[in-house]
Enzyme design. Structure first.
Site, short mmCIF file in Angstrom:
data_model
loop_
_atom_site.label_atom_id
_atom_site.label_comp_id
_atom_site.label_asym_id
_atom_site.label_seq_id
_atom_site.Cartn_x
_atom_site.Cartn_y
_atom_site.Cartn_z
N GLU A 17 55.96 -11.51 38.52
CA GLU A 17 56.32 -10.63 37.41
C GLU A 17 55.72 -11.08 36.09
O GLU A 17 56.13 -10.62 35.02
CB GLU A 17 57.84 -10.54 37.32
CG GLU A 17 58.48 -9.94 38.56
CD GLU A 17 59.99 -9.92 38.49
OE1 GLU A 17 60.54 -9.01 37.87
OE2 GLU A 17 60.61 -10.83 39.06
N LYS A 143 70.02 -13.09 45.47
CA LYS A 143 70.78 -11.90 45.87
C LYS A 143 71.85 -12.21 46.91
O LYS A 143 72.91 -11.56 46.94
CB LYS A 143 69.81 -10.84 46.41
CG LYS A 143 68.85 -10.29 45.37
CD LYS A 143 67.90 -9.27 45.98
CE LYS A 143 66.95 -8.70 44.93
NZ LYS A 143 66.00 -9.72 44.41
N PHE A 185 66.53 -1.57 54.45
CA PHE A 185 65.69 -2.29 53.49
C PHE A 185 65.58 -3.77 53.87
O PHE A 185 66.56 -4.37 54.34
CB PHE A 185 66.24 -2.18 52.07
CG PHE A 185 65.96 -0.86 51.42
CD1 PHE A 185 64.76 -0.64 50.76
CD2 PHE A 185 66.89 0.17 51.48
CE1 PHE A 185 64.49 0.57 50.16
CE2 PHE A 185 66.63 1.40 50.89
CZ PHE A 185 65.42 1.60 50.23
N LYS A 187 64.11 -7.37 52.04
CA LYS A 187 63.66 -7.84 50.72
C LYS A 187 63.80 -9.36 50.61
O LYS A 187 64.64 -9.97 51.27
CB LYS A 187 64.49 -7.18 49.62
CG LYS A 187 65.99 -7.48 49.70
CD LYS A 187 66.80 -6.77 48.62
CE LYS A 187 66.89 -5.30 48.81
NZ LYS A 187 67.81 -4.64 47.85
N SER A 193 61.66 -6.90 40.30
CA SER A 193 60.66 -5.84 40.17
C SER A 193 60.29 -5.20 41.50
O SER A 193 59.20 -4.65 41.66
CB SER A 193 59.40 -6.36 39.48
OG SER A 193 59.64 -6.62 38.12
N CYS A 225 70.65 1.07 54.24
CA CYS A 225 70.17 2.05 53.27
C CYS A 225 71.35 2.89 52.80
O CYS A 225 72.03 3.52 53.62
CB CYS A 225 69.09 2.93 53.90
SG CYS A 225 68.44 4.19 52.79
N GLY A 228 72.82 7.73 47.89
CA GLY A 228 73.61 7.92 46.69
C GLY A 228 72.73 7.83 45.45
O GLY A 228 71.52 7.63 45.53
N ARG A 229 73.34 7.98 44.31
CA ARG A 229 72.62 7.92 43.03
C ARG A 229 72.46 6.47 42.59
O ARG A 229 73.35 5.63 42.83
CB ARG A 229 73.40 8.72 41.98
CG ARG A 229 73.54 10.17 42.34
CD ARG A 229 74.59 10.89 41.50
NE ARG A 229 74.21 10.98 40.10
CZ ARG A 229 74.97 11.56 39.15
NH1 ARG A 229 76.16 12.08 39.49
NH2 ARG A 229 74.56 11.62 37.90
N ASP A 304 73.17 -3.07 38.48
CA ASP A 304 72.68 -1.89 39.19
C ASP A 304 73.65 -1.49 40.31
O ASP A 304 74.08 -2.34 41.10
CB ASP A 304 71.30 -2.15 39.80
CG ASP A 304 70.26 -2.52 38.74
OD1 ASP A 304 70.55 -2.35 37.54
OD2 ASP A 304 69.16 -2.97 39.12
N ASN A 319 70.35 -8.18 37.01
CA ASN A 319 69.14 -8.78 36.42
C ASN A 319 69.52 -9.45 35.12
O ASN A 319 69.99 -8.78 34.19
CB ASN A 319 68.09 -7.70 36.15
CG ASN A 319 67.42 -7.23 37.42
OD1 ASN A 319 66.43 -7.78 37.85
ND2 ASN A 319 68.00 -6.20 38.05
N SER A 328 62.21 0.35 28.73
CA SER A 328 63.00 -0.25 29.82
C SER A 328 64.45 0.20 29.74
O SER A 328 64.97 0.51 28.67
CB SER A 328 62.92 -1.78 29.74
OG SER A 328 61.61 -2.23 29.95
#
Length: 369
Positions: A17, A143, A185, A187, A193, A225, A228-229, A304, A319, A328
């Site tokens: 990043e 995470k 997912f 990760k 990012s 997964c 949703g919003r 988030d 974050n 941003s």
């Protein structure tokens, strides 16, 4: 006349990043209140060398119209001297006294910048710094640790499984499909990012996605997964944090990937503030504040969420050094909440100094009472 506070904006770094960090630093440099603060630009190249920079780096960056890295200038490197406070940087080539720094604003997204590494060095140097401390930074970056602490605090999160590289040979794609369904997912556990993240739609993609994630970390996550919003909320403060109005990310890609965030101008639509009823806004703000405190974060963080159709709120991640350009989400949410970008920078610097003054009151020598 009161002298200005000298703020070191620290950017670049040994991270995927790196380039995004330069964009954030540029925005802060251009917007910081220069009547209150003198700015010292400190860049870290990808080899780990520290250098003083000037605004020319940002002009060169814009002229290129693409993401680029800081140049490694060996003859201009700085030596780091912990414990020296304002003159903790030493110019190697000239052996001259360096520019003093009263407080540092780290804008080092990701590895070696957002994970407690830089925070530990600045703490040892006795220099106030913006953002989360060592513990909050380390927790927020990992995470898996984040999810464990949230789970123990009864804060809803998506279903996940952690896999370490030493155990990667035991992975059975069919078992993963049976447990998580498709899509899912995969990760890295320690990155930002959306680098190294894959959305897997068929079972044959599971192993390649795992291999990609292991390029960036020794520990990866497999996650369900969530439909949703995607809702985000900014938090600001130390002992008494405040939450902004929430915003919504509407990706135009498969998910909010690196390309969608930084390389495609139409990669996503940001709805600021999000169109939500008042009771749901309050619920999101309260949840963001709880996450901030459970994870031992101070200064700032963006939290988030996934908001499902039934109203259930799941925490995706946090974050602690979120993107900080003018466009941003973190500063845009505060602007929508009544705090301008310029004033947000000022408040973060004030919080850094307040925390340092608070911590300086702690005794470092044992006395019998």
């Amino acid at each position: 006349m009161k002298s200005k506070i000298k703020v070191g904006i620290l950017f670049g770094g040994q991270s995927v990043e790196h380039e995004i960090s330069i964009l954030s630093a540029q925005s802060i440099y251009e917007s910081i209140d220069k009547e209150k603060y003198d700015v010292v630009l400190i860049g870290i190249d990808k080899q780990g060398g520290w250098h003083f920079s000037d605004e020319q780096i940002f002009l060169e960056y814009n002229a290129s119209r693409r993401l680029k890295s800081l140049t490694n200038k060996i003859d201009q490197q700085l030596a780091l001297i912990p414990g020296r406070k304002v003159d903790f940087l030493y110019q190697l080539s000239t052996q001259e006294k360096t520019k003093p720094v009263d407080v540092v604003f780290p804008v080092l997204h990701g590895t070696n910048g957002e994970d407690g590494s830089i925070q530990g060095f600045l703490k040892l140097s006795g220099i106030p710094f913006v953002g989360a401390g060592i513990l909050g930074s380390a927790i927020g970056m990992d995470k898996e640790v984040t999810k464990r602490l949230l789970r123990d605090a009864d804060i809803p999160i998506p279903h996940y499984q952690v896999v370490r590289q030493v155990d990667s040979n035991r992975i059975d794609p069919l078992q993963i499909q049976a447990e998580f369904g498709l899509p899912l997912f995969i990760k890295p556990a320690n990155l930002g990012s959306s680098v190294g993240i894959s959305k897997v739609k068929v079972v044959d993609e599971i192993k390649p996605a795992i291999d990609i994630a292991f390029l960036y970390d020794q520990k990866i996550l497999i996650e369900e997964c969530i439909l949703g919003r995607e809702i985000e909320c900014s938090v600001l403060g130390n002992e008494h944090p405040e939450a902004s109005l929430p915003g919504e990310i509407k990706p135009n890609h498969e998910f909010y990937s690196y390309q969608a965030k930084y390389l495609d101008e139409n990669g996503a639509n940001l709805e600021v503030p999000a169109k939500l009823p008042d009771n749901l806004i309050k619920k999101i703000q309260e949840a963001a504040l709880k996450v901030f405190q459970v994870l031992e974060i101070e200064g700032m963080a963006r939290v988030d969420f996934f908001l499902q159709e039934d109203g259930k709120l799941l925490v995706n991640e946090v974050n602690t050094i979120p993107g900080f350009t003018q466009i941003s989400m973190y500063p845009k949410l505060w602007e929508a909440s009544g705090l301008s970008y310029k004033d947000l920078i000022t408040r973060l610097i004030e919080l850094a100094i307040e925390r340092a003054e608070r911590d300086q009151k702690l005794k470092t020598t044992y006395e019998e009472y």
